[in-house]
Design a protein around this motif. Sequence first.
Motif, PDB file in Angstrom:
ATOM      1  N   SER A 194       0.814  -1.222   0.000  1.00  0.00           N
ATOM      2  CA  SER A 194       0.000   0.000   0.000  1.00  0.00           C
ATOM      3  C   SER A 194       0.843   1.265   0.000  1.00  0.00           C
ATOM      4  CB  SER A 194      -0.933   0.002   1.216  1.00  0.00           C
ATOM      5  OG  SER A 194      -0.170   0.061   2.422  1.00  0.00           O
ATOM      6  N   LYS A 195       2.105   1.161   0.434  1.00  0.00           N
ATOM      7  CA  LYS A 195       2.955   2.347   0.548  1.00  0.00           C
ATOM      8  C   LYS A 195       4.105   2.355  -0.464  1.00  0.00           C
ATOM      9  CE  LYS A 195       2.093   2.263   5.550  1.00  0.00           C
ATOM     10  NZ  LYS A 195       1.000   3.240   5.556  1.00  0.00           N
ATOM     11  N   HIS A 196       4.196   1.329  -1.280  1.00  0.00           N
ATOM     12  CA  HIS A 196       5.301   1.189  -2.232  1.00  0.00           C
ATOM     13  C   HIS A 196       5.256   2.298  -3.272  1.00  0.00           C
ATOM     14  CE1 HIS A 196       8.214  -0.709  -4.897  1.00  0.00           C
ATOM     15  NE2 HIS A 196       8.378  -1.691  -4.027  1.00  0.00           N
ATOM     16  N   TRP A 197       6.457   2.747  -3.709  1.00  0.00           N
ATOM     17  CA  TRP A 197       6.516   3.796  -4.728  1.00  0.00           C
ATOM     18  C   TRP A 197       5.944   3.314  -6.059  1.00  0.00           C
ATOM     19  CZ3 TRP A 197      11.243   2.503  -2.060  1.00  0.00           C
ATOM     20  CH2 TRP A 197      11.472   3.304  -0.948  1.00  0.00           C
ATOM     21  N   LEU A 198       6.120   2.041  -6.375  1.00  0.00           N
ATOM     22  CA  LEU A 198       5.447   1.481  -7.547  1.00  0.00           C
ATOM     23  C   LEU A 198       3.993   1.235  -7.189  1.00  0.00           C
ATOM     24  CD1 LEU A 198       7.745  -1.215  -9.233  1.00  0.00           C
ATOM     25  CD2 LEU A 198       7.322   1.128  -9.962  1.00  0.00           C
ATOM     26  N   ARG A 199       3.084   1.791  -7.947  1.00  0.00           N
ATOM     27  CA  ARG A 199       1.672   1.721  -7.580  1.00  0.00           C
ATOM     28  C   ARG A 199       0.920   0.601  -8.292  1.00  0.00           C
ATOM     29  NH1 ARG A 199       1.570   2.606  -3.395  1.00  0.00           N
ATOM     30  NH2 ARG A 199      -0.612   3.225  -3.261  1.00  0.00           N
ATOM     31  N   THR A 200       1.401   0.146  -9.439  1.00  0.00           N
ATOM     32  CA  THR A 200       0.724  -0.929 -10.169  1.00  0.00           C
ATOM     33  C   THR A 200       1.767  -1.961 -10.593  1.00  0.00           C
ATOM     34  OG1 THR A 200       0.841   0.493 -12.132  1.00  0.00           O
ATOM     35  CG2 THR A 200      -1.279   0.359 -11.014  1.00  0.00           C
ATOM     36  N   MET A 201       2.170  -2.796  -9.641  1.00  0.00           N
ATOM     37  CA  MET A 201       3.196  -3.786  -9.911  1.00  0.00           C
ATOM     38  C   MET A 201       2.650  -4.939 -10.752  1.00  0.00           C
ATOM     39  SD  MET A 201       4.956  -4.013  -6.160  1.00  0.00           S
ATOM     40  CE  MET A 201       4.046  -2.958  -5.047  1.00  0.00           C
ATOM     41  N   VAL A 202       3.486  -5.445 -11.648  1.00  0.00           N
ATOM     42  CA  VAL A 202       3.137  -6.605 -12.463  1.00  0.00           C
ATOM     43  C   VAL A 202       4.282  -7.606 -12.388  1.00  0.00           C
ATOM     44  CG1 VAL A 202       2.544  -7.442 -14.757  1.00  0.00           C
ATOM     45  CG2 VAL A 202       1.755  -5.177 -14.049  1.00  0.00           C
ATOM     46  N   PRO A 203       4.003  -8.862 -11.914  1.00  0.00           N
ATOM     47  CA  PRO A 203       2.740  -9.304 -11.327  1.00  0.00           C
ATOM     48  C   PRO A 203       2.508  -8.668  -9.957  1.00  0.00           C
ATOM     49  CG  PRO A 203       4.400 -11.013 -11.091  1.00  0.00           C
ATOM     50  CD  PRO A 203       5.022  -9.937 -11.925  1.00  0.00           C
ATOM     51  N   HIS A 204       1.248  -8.508  -9.600  1.00  0.00           N
ATOM     52  CA  HIS A 204       0.931  -7.908  -8.310  1.00  0.00           C
ATOM     53  C   HIS A 204       1.276  -8.893  -7.201  1.00  0.00           C
ATOM     54  CE1 HIS A 204      -1.449  -6.132  -5.027  1.00  0.00           C
ATOM     55  NE2 HIS A 204      -1.327  -5.001  -5.719  1.00  0.00           N
ATOM     56  N   PRO A 205       1.814  -8.408  -6.077  1.00  0.00           N
ATOM     57  CA  PRO A 205       2.189  -9.321  -4.991  1.00  0.00           C
ATOM     58  C   PRO A 205       1.057 -10.182  -4.465  1.00  0.00           C
ATOM     59  CG  PRO A 205       3.171  -7.169  -4.653  1.00  0.00           C
ATOM     60  CD  PRO A 205       2.224  -7.029  -5.803  1.00  0.00           C
ATOM     61  N   SER A 206      -0.193  -9.740  -4.654  1.00  0.00           N
ATOM     62  CA  SER A 206      -1.318 -10.579  -4.216  1.00  0.00           C
ATOM     63  C   SER A 206      -1.489 -11.793  -5.118  1.00  0.00           C
ATOM     64  CB  SER A 206      -2.616  -9.761  -4.214  1.00  0.00           C
ATOM     65  OG  SER A 206      -2.953  -9.342  -5.532  1.00  0.00           O
ATOM     66  N   ILE A 207      -0.850 -11.753  -6.299  1.00  0.00           N
ATOM     67  CA  ILE A 207      -0.926 -12.867  -7.242  1.00  0.00           C
ATOM     68  C   ILE A 207       0.332 -13.721  -7.166  1.00  0.00           C
ATOM     69  CG2 ILE A 207      -1.110 -13.475  -9.694  1.00  0.00           C
ATOM     70  CD1 ILE A 207      -2.591 -10.807 -10.104  1.00  0.00           C
ATOM     71  N   SER A 208       1.499 -13.060  -7.134  1.00  0.00           N
ATOM     72  CA  SER A 208       2.763 -13.782  -7.103  1.00  0.00           C
ATOM     73  C   SER A 208       3.833 -12.912  -6.472  1.00  0.00           C
ATOM     74  CB  SER A 208       3.204 -14.182  -8.515  1.00  0.00           C
ATOM     75  OG  SER A 208       4.494 -14.761  -8.504  1.00  0.00           O
ATOM     76  N   SER A 209       4.706 -13.514  -5.684  1.00  0.00           N
ATOM     77  CA  SER A 209       5.799 -12.775  -5.057  1.00  0.00           C
ATOM     78  C   SER A 209       7.065 -12.815  -5.890  1.00  0.00           C
ATOM     79  CB  SER A 209       6.092 -13.361  -3.666  1.00  0.00           C
ATOM     80  OG  SER A 209       6.451 -14.727  -3.777  1.00  0.00           O
ATOM     81  N   PHE A 210       6.997 -13.444  -7.061  1.00  0.00           N
ATOM     82  CA  PHE A 210       8.171 -13.583  -7.913  1.00  0.00           C
ATOM     83  C   PHE A 210       8.069 -12.663  -9.132  1.00  0.00           C
ATOM     84  CE2 PHE A 210       7.966 -17.496  -5.513  1.00  0.00           C
ATOM     85  CZ  PHE A 210       9.284 -17.687  -5.127  1.00  0.00           C
ATOM     86  N   PRO A 211       9.218 -12.277  -9.708  1.00  0.00           N
ATOM     87  CA  PRO A 211       9.174 -11.461 -10.927  1.00  0.00           C
ATOM     88  C   PRO A 211       8.494 -12.206 -12.062  1.00  0.00           C
ATOM     89  CG  PRO A 211      11.402 -11.530  -9.995  1.00  0.00           C
ATOM     90  CD  PRO A 211      10.589 -12.561  -9.280  1.00  0.00           C
TER      91      PRO A 211
END
Length: 403
Positions: A168-185
Motif C-alpha cells: 500500500s505504501k510502495h513507490w510502484l503503484r501498479t506492480m506486475v505481477p501484483h504481490p497478491s498474485i505472485s511474489s516472484f518477478p
Amino acid sequence: MSSSTKTSGYVREEYVAPLEQTFTLPDKSTVRSTESDGSIHVFLSGSETPVLRFTPHPSRILRTSPHGIVNNNRAVTSPAVTLESAASSPTEVSTDDIWSALYTLWIRRTENEVLPIILSSASFTNASTILTYLTHTGLAFCPPDAQNEFELLFIRAAFWQGAGAPVSKHWLRTMVPHPSISSFPFPFHTSFTRGEHVLTTHPLRPPKPAPGSVIYSRYIFTLGEQLTFTHIDANNSEHFAAYTKWQNSERVNVGWREKGPDEKHRQYLADRLADPHIMGFIVAWNGEFAGYGEMSWVKEDPMGTYVGGLGDYDQGTHLLIGEEKFRGRHRFTAVMTSMKHACFLRDPRTEVVVGEPRADLPIVPRLVAYLPQELNREFEFPHKRAVYFALRRERFFQAAMLN
C-alpha cells in the motif's frame, strides 16, 4: 565526442532534513518526525504522541565497513542507535509502521550507507516478528561482531530498492505481477521482435497497467511535493490536450521532433500502447501535469540494435518537461532520478538503465552533472547522433539523490 567533454561530473548533494518534518506516503497517509539531541521521534497516522523512536545507544559501537573485505586496521565503526517503541510499556508495532519509521530515518541520515541499529526486544511484544521482517526482506542483517541477534546493520540501498515496502505504501503503484498474485518477478519466456531497426530475441514482457493507472508516486522532500507518473490515456481529453500542446511547442520539438496534427499524436500514442516494450506516462506535481516520459525495455528497442551488449532486462527512459513552471534543476533531477528508480524497482533483474539524447542538445551536460551515470560514448542512429548514457544499479542506489 570532444576531448574536453567530461564523462562524469556528478556530485551528490546531501539533503538536510528540518528538525520537524511531515511527508506523505504514496497511500496518502502522513508521517511526522522530530529530532532533538540525536533522537528521532516518529508520529504515524496523525498520532499526537510518537509511536517509535531512534535514540543513540549509550555505549555500543558496531563495525560498519564490510566484514571480510576491509582489513582490520582500516575498519570503520559507528555508534549504535536503538529502535524502540515510544510507549511506556511493551507494545505490538506493525511491520508497516516499522517501514514508515525507516523512511524517516533514511531521509535524516542520507550520508550513511549502513547504520548500526539495536532492536529493543524488551520494547516490542512482537520483537521476533519484527526481527524476521527486517532480516528476511534484506532491510538489515546481523553482522559477525553482533553480541546478539537484535544487533543489526541497516542498509540504505536495500530500503530504496523497495525491500520490505508494504504494497500500500510502495513507490510502484501498479506492480506486475501484483504481490497478491505472485511474489516472484514475471517469468522468463523467450519472445521475438522484428521491426525496421530491430531483429532480436528477448524475454516476454509483462502486460502494462491500464491507461490512466498511477505507476509511480514519491514525495520529493527537497520540494515538498508529491511526484506521480500516470500511464498516459489518449482517450482522456486532459491527457491528450496536454501531450499535444507539449509536442507542438517549439522548445520541445527541438529535441523530440514530434510536432504535428492531432492525428499524428493519436497514432503515436496508439502505437505506444500497442507496443509491449514501451510505456508512456504523464508526469505530475501534486496532481498538476508537468510533462511526458517513457520507459522501455531496450533489448527490443533501436537502442539495443545500434549500441549492442545490453541485457535482457535493461531499460531506457525519455523525458520532456512541457510546462515552463516545472522546469529547473531540482525538479528536473527529481523527475529523472524517479524515472530511473521506477525502472530499477519494476524488475530486480534490471542492471542498467540507459539514455540516448541527441548529442547536440544542451541537456547533455546536465545529465552528466545531475545523475550518477556514465557518459559512455557518442554513436549514430539513422535519424540522429546520440550520446549513450549508462546508469548501473549498484551506483544508482549508492549515490542517487532520492530525497
